[in-house]
Motif scaffolding. Sequence first.
Motif, PDB file in Angstrom:
ATOM      1  N   THR A 127       0.829  -1.205   0.000  1.00 55.67           N
ATOM      2  CA  THR A 127       0.000   0.000   0.000  1.00 55.67           C
ATOM      3  C   THR A 127       0.860   1.252   0.000  1.00 55.67           C
ATOM      4  O   THR A 127       0.623   2.191  -0.778  1.00 55.67           O
ATOM      5  CB  THR A 127      -0.935   0.012   1.225  1.00 55.67           C
ATOM      6  OG1 THR A 127      -1.874  -1.063   1.108  1.00 55.67           O
ATOM      7  CG2 THR A 127      -1.701   1.327   1.307  1.00 55.67           C
ATOM      8  N   TRP A 128       1.899   1.276   0.855  1.00 56.00           N
ATOM      9  CA  TRP A 128       2.797   2.433   0.876  1.00 56.00           C
ATOM     10  C   TRP A 128       3.513   2.583  -0.461  1.00 56.00           C
ATOM     11  O   TRP A 128       3.718   3.706  -0.943  1.00 56.00           O
ATOM     12  CB  TRP A 128       3.825   2.295   2.001  1.00 56.00           C
ATOM     13  CG  TRP A 128       3.293   2.587   3.377  1.00 56.00           C
ATOM     14  CD1 TRP A 128       3.130   1.692   4.399  1.00 56.00           C
ATOM     15  CD2 TRP A 128       2.860   3.852   3.887  1.00 56.00           C
ATOM     16  NE1 TRP A 128       2.616   2.314   5.507  1.00 56.00           N
ATOM     17  CE2 TRP A 128       2.436   3.645   5.224  1.00 56.00           C
ATOM     18  CE3 TRP A 128       2.774   5.124   3.348  1.00 56.00           C
ATOM     19  CZ2 TRP A 128       1.952   4.676   6.027  1.00 56.00           C
ATOM     20  CZ3 TRP A 128       2.286   6.154   4.148  1.00 56.00           C
ATOM     21  CH2 TRP A 128       1.890   5.920   5.471  1.00 56.00           C
ATOM     22  N   ILE A 131       1.052   4.091  -2.855  1.00 53.49           N
ATOM     23  CA  ILE A 131       0.856   5.508  -2.545  1.00 53.49           C
ATOM     24  C   ILE A 131       2.013   6.326  -3.102  1.00 53.49           C
ATOM     25  O   ILE A 131       1.813   7.437  -3.633  1.00 53.49           O
ATOM     26  CB  ILE A 131       0.717   5.708  -1.018  1.00 53.49           C
ATOM     27  CG1 ILE A 131      -0.602   5.119  -0.521  1.00 53.49           C
ATOM     28  CG2 ILE A 131       0.795   7.190  -0.649  1.00 53.49           C
ATOM     29  CD1 ILE A 131      -0.766   5.145   0.985  1.00 53.49           C
ATOM     30  N   GLU A 134       1.503   6.736  -6.679  1.00 55.67           N
ATOM     31  CA  GLU A 134       0.442   7.720  -6.852  1.00 55.67           C
ATOM     32  C   GLU A 134       1.000   9.126  -6.744  1.00 55.67           C
ATOM     33  O   GLU A 134       0.613  10.027  -7.513  1.00 55.67           O
ATOM     34  CB  GLU A 134      -0.610   7.476  -5.768  1.00 55.67           C
ATOM     35  CG  GLU A 134      -1.985   8.002  -6.072  1.00 55.67           C
ATOM     36  CD  GLU A 134      -2.997   7.499  -5.055  1.00 55.67           C
ATOM     37  OE1 GLU A 134      -4.050   7.015  -5.472  1.00 55.67           O
ATOM     38  OE2 GLU A 134      -2.704   7.596  -3.842  1.00 55.67           O
ATOM     39  N   SER A 141      -1.070  14.990  -1.753  1.00 53.19           N
ATOM     40  CA  SER A 141      -2.488  14.833  -1.425  1.00 53.19           C
ATOM     41  C   SER A 141      -3.356  15.961  -1.979  1.00 53.19           C
ATOM     42  O   SER A 141      -4.397  15.700  -2.597  1.00 53.19           O
ATOM     43  CB  SER A 141      -2.648  14.743   0.097  1.00 53.19           C
ATOM     44  OG  SER A 141      -2.063  15.874   0.726  1.00 53.19           O
ATOM     45  N   ARG A 220      -6.964  -1.031   0.055  1.00 54.42           N
ATOM     46  CA  ARG A 220      -6.046  -0.442   1.033  1.00 54.42           C
ATOM     47  C   ARG A 220      -6.496  -0.606   2.488  1.00 54.42           C
ATOM     48  O   ARG A 220      -6.521  -1.717   3.006  1.00 54.42           O
ATOM     49  CB  ARG A 220      -5.823   1.041   0.691  1.00 54.42           C
ATOM     50  CG  ARG A 220      -5.071   1.248  -0.605  1.00 54.42           C
ATOM     51  CD  ARG A 220      -4.746   2.688  -0.871  1.00 54.42           C
ATOM     52  NE  ARG A 220      -4.004   2.836  -2.106  1.00 54.42           N
ATOM     53  CZ  ARG A 220      -3.654   4.001  -2.633  1.00 54.42           C
ATOM     54  NH1 ARG A 220      -3.976   5.123  -2.014  1.00 54.42           N
ATOM     55  NH2 ARG A 220      -2.975   4.035  -3.764  1.00 54.42           N
ATOM     56  N   PRO A 283      -2.639   6.492   6.970  1.00 50.08           N
ATOM     57  CA  PRO A 283      -3.108   5.668   5.845  1.00 50.08           C
ATOM     58  C   PRO A 283      -4.494   5.082   6.045  1.00 50.08           C
ATOM     59  O   PRO A 283      -5.116   4.634   5.082  1.00 50.08           O
ATOM     60  CB  PRO A 283      -2.046   4.567   5.763  1.00 50.08           C
ATOM     61  CG  PRO A 283      -1.497   4.464   7.147  1.00 50.08           C
ATOM     62  CD  PRO A 283      -1.524   5.857   7.689  1.00 50.08           C
TER      63      PRO A 283
END
Length: 474
Positions: A127-128, A131, A134, A141, A220, A283
């Motif tokens: 997941t990290w 991210i 992303e 963000s 996630r 998260p």
Amino acid sequence: MNEPIPAYNIPTSAQDSYQNQKLTPSQIGGTIYVRSFLGRFQNLRVSIAGTLACLFFATAWINWNGHQAVLWDLNERKFYVFGATFWPQDFSLLAFAMIISAFLLLAVTVFAGRVWCGYACPQSTWTWAFIWMEKITEGDSYQRIKLDSAPYSVNKVFRKVSKHSLWILASTATGIAFMGYFVPIRQLVPELFSAKLEVDYCFWVAFIALCTYLNAGWLREKICTHMCPYARFQSVMFDKDTLIVAYDSARGDKRGSRKKDEDYQARGLGDCVDCYMCVQVCPTGIDIRQGLQMDCISCAACVDACDSVMDKMGYARGLISYTSERELAGEQRNTWRPSLFSYVAALSIIIAALVFSLQDRAQISMSVYRDRNLFHTNSAGEIVNVYRLNITNKTQLRHRYKIALENIEFLYLPKSYEVELAPGERFDLPVSIALKRLKNMNTKGFIDFKFKVINLDSPADNILKAATFIHPTS
């Protein structure tokens, strides 16, 4: 996720809700926009998770004694772990390993809470990583909030396609690496790219890739909060001395914004500047200031974020920190307590049992089958029984083996039986045993004895197998 990004002046309702109205990310269309940050716990997490990820992708490519170092060969039903070869009959050792993992997780949970989730869990690690992908494609963000709220354009489509391309690439690599522990990876990769791979192998590569893409890219935190059973029973493992990520409300409240050099205590304010940075980097999208929550995975992202704010304001660190309920109450934390000691003791006993089982594990496997005829008489008039020995060399080296009988007074082998086996080779060997004499024997028609297989290259490595010799009573 490697450098802090300042707040962007984006005049959108989403931005206003996120920064000015102090709403949690889950209140912005149900999506959590994790803000990038720096800190010592972030560095620790990257080091641990990065090392584990590198081991996951690299271990399958290591060769050992002519075999892949770690391989569960489904076709041959062998499990290679560096210098050892395990067979289906060694499955009990896998149960030992699983029990050890369970007790280790329980002991760590009692001592340090959900640090497994925050630093080593594959779900958190991937997941990290997603991210981070992303961030490099869509920005931090606030930029992602602006991008998602904007109408579709060439720029938006390009960034979205770039992100999902990286996700798919990482997911596919994960599927190939995972399958490489069940199919020799040096065979798997060339066949995969030459479109010669078997359909069932292709299915499993695609299945693991799809699960990775969905879990790390879309689900996630939902995996952690709704699907993972660990989050459900962790509260049973916690006590007042368990390390948790917690907010010091006695020091932080009353919360409120202020200038850096302002005498905020005169206004009745605590050290919390109410910046919501702890929420923006979480998260799972929780507000740690609301107390211990099931959704917290103890990643300490909020600790790093809060410490950075405290440094800028000139306040002491530790407003959010790893602590315990007892320490928050101003008491001394008990490191060794009965619950933790019992888990460590049980873990030590199970590890000792596993080590003993590994040392006592025979490197030769033998099965004994009797011929369908009970007995017959040879040319010398002796009673003979015929057996079929199924011998397996469970090592990764070629060995020579000799068949003998263990402490038998009346039986003997009419000839010498020796066999040479390659690593992992099985061999069916017919063996005849003769009865020396029949007179003055009181055996009631049968004699119990043992076959002995001796490793001629390592005489200490042998195995015994019980059998029965049948003869007429007169």
